[in-house]
Enzyme design. Structure first.
Site, short mmCIF file in Angstrom:
data_model
loop_
_atom_site.label_atom_id
_atom_site.label_comp_id
_atom_site.label_asym_id
_atom_site.label_seq_id
_atom_site.Cartn_x
_atom_site.Cartn_y
_atom_site.Cartn_z
N GLU A 265 0.83 -1.24 0.23
CA GLU A 265 0.20 -0.02 0.04
C GLU A 265 0.86 1.22 -0.04
O GLU A 265 1.66 1.57 0.93
CB GLU A 265 -0.98 -0.07 1.25
CG GLU A 265 -2.00 1.24 1.23
CD GLU A 265 -2.62 1.25 2.56
OE1 GLU A 265 -3.20 2.42 2.78
OE2 GLU A 265 -3.08 0.08 3.10
N LYS A 397 -8.22 -15.22 16.46
CA LYS A 397 -8.46 -14.83 15.00
C LYS A 397 -9.72 -14.39 14.77
O LYS A 397 -10.17 -14.67 13.55
CB LYS A 397 -7.93 -15.87 14.09
CG LYS A 397 -6.48 -16.27 14.17
CD LYS A 397 -6.01 -17.30 13.24
CE LYS A 397 -4.45 -17.88 13.25
NZ LYS A 397 -4.14 -18.50 14.58
N ASP A 473 2.11 -14.04 12.89
CA ASP A 473 1.01 -15.00 12.11
C ASP A 473 -0.08 -13.68 11.53
O ASP A 473 -0.67 -13.04 12.46
CB ASP A 473 0.04 -15.72 13.15
CG ASP A 473 -1.05 -16.40 12.61
OD1 ASP A 473 -1.37 -16.38 11.26
OD2 ASP A 473 -1.56 -17.57 13.01
N HIS A 571 -2.90 10.23 -1.62
CA HIS A 571 -3.33 8.73 -1.96
C HIS A 571 -3.17 8.94 -3.75
O HIS A 571 -2.64 7.83 -4.35
CB HIS A 571 -4.64 8.27 -1.60
CG HIS A 571 -4.11 7.53 -0.03
ND1 HIS A 571 -3.90 6.03 -0.27
CD2 HIS A 571 -3.92 7.83 1.00
CE1 HIS A 571 -3.81 5.62 1.25
NE2 HIS A 571 -3.88 6.79 1.77
#
EC number: 1.1.1.34
Length: 592
Positions: A265, A397, A473, A571
């Site tokens: 990004e 998660k 993770d 952006h």
């Protein structure tokens, strides 16, 4: 007509188009219609056509023969038993009746199969499909008085690029063919060959041939496949390249850190770097680890809710904690049970164990400890039925209120005071604008959205980037990104106090992906590689504070950009593809 067995139509070509790029659809002329209607197609033969009589008459004859002969033989059998006549003594009439019974039985058995299978054994010819196409075309033709429908041009899809494959040795070619044919399972290549790189190359080639798709852009060379065998990834065919940028220096707790961020990004690293600069000039940030404990919550079931409640009282009784801790801590020399919390749902009990895990993230460690405790509890609760080692009360998660309230992993708060002149010169905004935006966006806006732990601008951006770079993770970004960003004007409104509170940062510096060369290098850059030699868990806790500090910098910079109206402009400049997508699309759709 069974469409599943219908062969594909031949491609339509247009002789009037010289380059073959387009094809046109036009209604058929009336002469074509007359010729199509005059076409007759002979029906396909059926298995029942071989019978000398009509099917219904043949069936009636054999049904009558079967039941009448069966009745006659049963009647004769009863007479022989009554008069003590041996059953094997038969007359010519009885022998004929037996033969007729067998024959009729064979016919009836075959009859019930004929009608069932004849639709499968008789395949329609190509002419039959043409006839069906003719009928379909007639059904879909609309008779109108309006002018003819204009010609519609349909662009052909470009042909797929040919698969570029490397030439393999003859022995490897044989193995590739065996993998494709299913003789050798793909997952067993490493154990069979003893060479992980060679196994990945063979698996890669088999994948391309089976799918018909090229993965030439996915690199194979330059990676140590031995390092992931049995612990990081199964059946590899290559590796993904993600650029790593550096934000910093991040001045945190008196130390300077260069924070590695793996991301695709644009603006993310630059924005975080600007936040680090503002914090550095203002004297840096400070952090505190509030809690350090990984959790696992099995679910067990009893015959009654009362019995489940007895387990809850037993586990939460302080007198039993020391015994449970001794049993739990057998799993590892770093595992130390901290607390046990149990909740009841009917006759099911969810037991949340929390323990320290040293410098490891600790999921395997705490799971082993939980298994030890469950085996111990079966002595006092033999009727306990262990449904699962994880009952989602952990919660791993997944966004969960229990993690937001109780914490999971490392609970960290990080704060900084940014001077007013730095806000104006570096961040290009004002203290009042930042405070107001934070209240309306991060607090009120997230509340309106019903967010769970999402009272921030983009904490997950920074958490994910640092996680990927340091071998954590990535899926645990879900709970690790739970964050509340607070901003308050201080010193009579001249300066701003900013803080982030993150209750569930789940990180480790040993195990998992932290051992890979690239990720290990990033951990070494931060000075937290491997296990701490001074105090167990120190490196993992320091990594958690670095994550929180980077989030603080990212929050400060993004909120300033939004307050100053710079977000869209930045952006559009740094986070857009420079390719002419519209031109590429036009070329693709208009060329063969």
């Amino acid at each position: 007509m069974d469409l599943r067995r219908r062969p594909p139509k031949p491609p339509v070509t247009n002789n009037n188009n010289s380059n073959g790029s387009f094809r046109s659809y036009q209604p058929r002329t009336s002469d074509d219609d007359h010729r199509r209607r005059a076409t007759t197609i002979a029906p396909p033969p059926k298995a029942s056509d071989a019978l000398p009589l009509p099917l219904y008459l043949t069936n009636a004859v054999f049904f009558t023969l079967f039941f009448s002969v069966a009745y006659y033989l049963l009647h004769r059998w009863r007479d022989k038993i009554r008069y003590n006549t041996p059953l094997h003594v038969v007359t010519i009439t009885e022998l004929g009746a037996i033969i007729a019974l067998i024959a009729s039985f064979i016919y009836l058995l075959g009859f019930f199969g004929i009608d069932f299978v004849q639709s499968f054994i008789s395949r329609a010819s190509g002419d039959a499909w043409d006839l069906a196409d003719t009928i379909d075309d007639d059904d879909h033709r609309l008779v109108t008085c309006s002018p003819p429908t204009p010609i519609v041009s349909v662009a052909k899809l470009p042909n797929p690029e040919p698969i570029v494959t490397e030439s393999l040795p003859e022995e490897d070619e044989e193995i590739v063919k065996s993998v494709i044919d299913g003789v050798i399972p793909s997952y067993s290549l490493e154990s069979r060959l003893g060479d992980c790189k060679r196994a990945a190359s063979i698996r890669r080639e088999a994948l391309q041939r089976v799918t018909g798709r090229s993965i030439e852009g996915l690199p194979l060379d330059g990676f140590d496949y031995e390092s992931i065998l049995g612990q990081c990834c199964e059946m590899p065919v290559g590796y993904i390249q993600i650029p790593v940028g550096i934000a910093g220096p991040l001045l945190l707790d008196g130390y300077e850190y260069s924070v590695p961020m793996a991301t695709t990004e644009g603006c993310l690293v630059a924005s975080t770097n600007r936040g680090c600069k503002a914090m550095f000039i203002s004297g840096g940030a400070t952090s505190t680890v509030l809690k350090d404990g990984m959790t696992r919550a099995p679910v067990v079931r009893f015959a009654s809710a009362r019995r489940a409640s007895e387990l809850k009282f037993f586990l939460e009784n302080p007198e039993n904690f020391d015994t449970l801790a001794v049993v739990f801590n057998r799993s590892s020399r770093f595992a130390r049970l901290q607390s046990v919390k149990c909740t009841i749902a009917g006759k099911n009990a969810y037991v949340r164990f929390c323990c320290s895990t040293g410098d490891a993230m600790g999921m395997n460690m705490v799971s082993k400890g939980v298994q030890n405790v469950l085996e111990y509890l079966t002595d006092d609760f033999p009727d306990m039925d262990v449904i699962g080692i994880s009952g989602n009360f952990c919660s791993d998660k997944k966004p969960a209120a229990v993690n937001w309230i109780e914490g999971r992993g490392k609970s960290v708060v990080c704060e900084a005071v940014i001077r007013g002149e730095i806000v104006n010169k570096v961040l290009k905004t004002s203290v009042a604008a930042l405070v107001e935006l934070n209240m309306l966006k991060n607090l009120a806006g997230s509340a309106v959205a019903g967010s769970l732990g999402g009272f921030n601008a983009h904490a997950s951006n920074i958490v994910s980037a640092v996680f990927i770079a340091t071998g954590q993770d990535p899926a645990q970004n879900v709970e690790s990104s739970q964050c509340i960003t607070m901003m308050e004007a201080i010193n009579d409104g001249k300066d701003i106090h900013i803080s982030v509170t993150m209750p569930s940062i789940e990180v480790g510096t040993v195990g998992g992906g932290t051992q890979l060369a690239s990720q290990s290098a990033c951990l070494n850059l931060l000075g937290v590689k491997g296990a701490s030699t001074e105090s167990p868990g120190m490196n993992a806790r320091r990594l958690a504070t670095i994550v929180a500090g980077a989030v603080l910098a990212g929050e400060l910079s993004l909120m300033s950009a939004i307050a100053a109206g710079q977000l869209v402009r930045s952006h559009m400049k740094y986070n857009r593809s420079s390719r002419d997508i519209s031109g590429a699309t036009t070329t693709t759709t208009t060329t063969t």
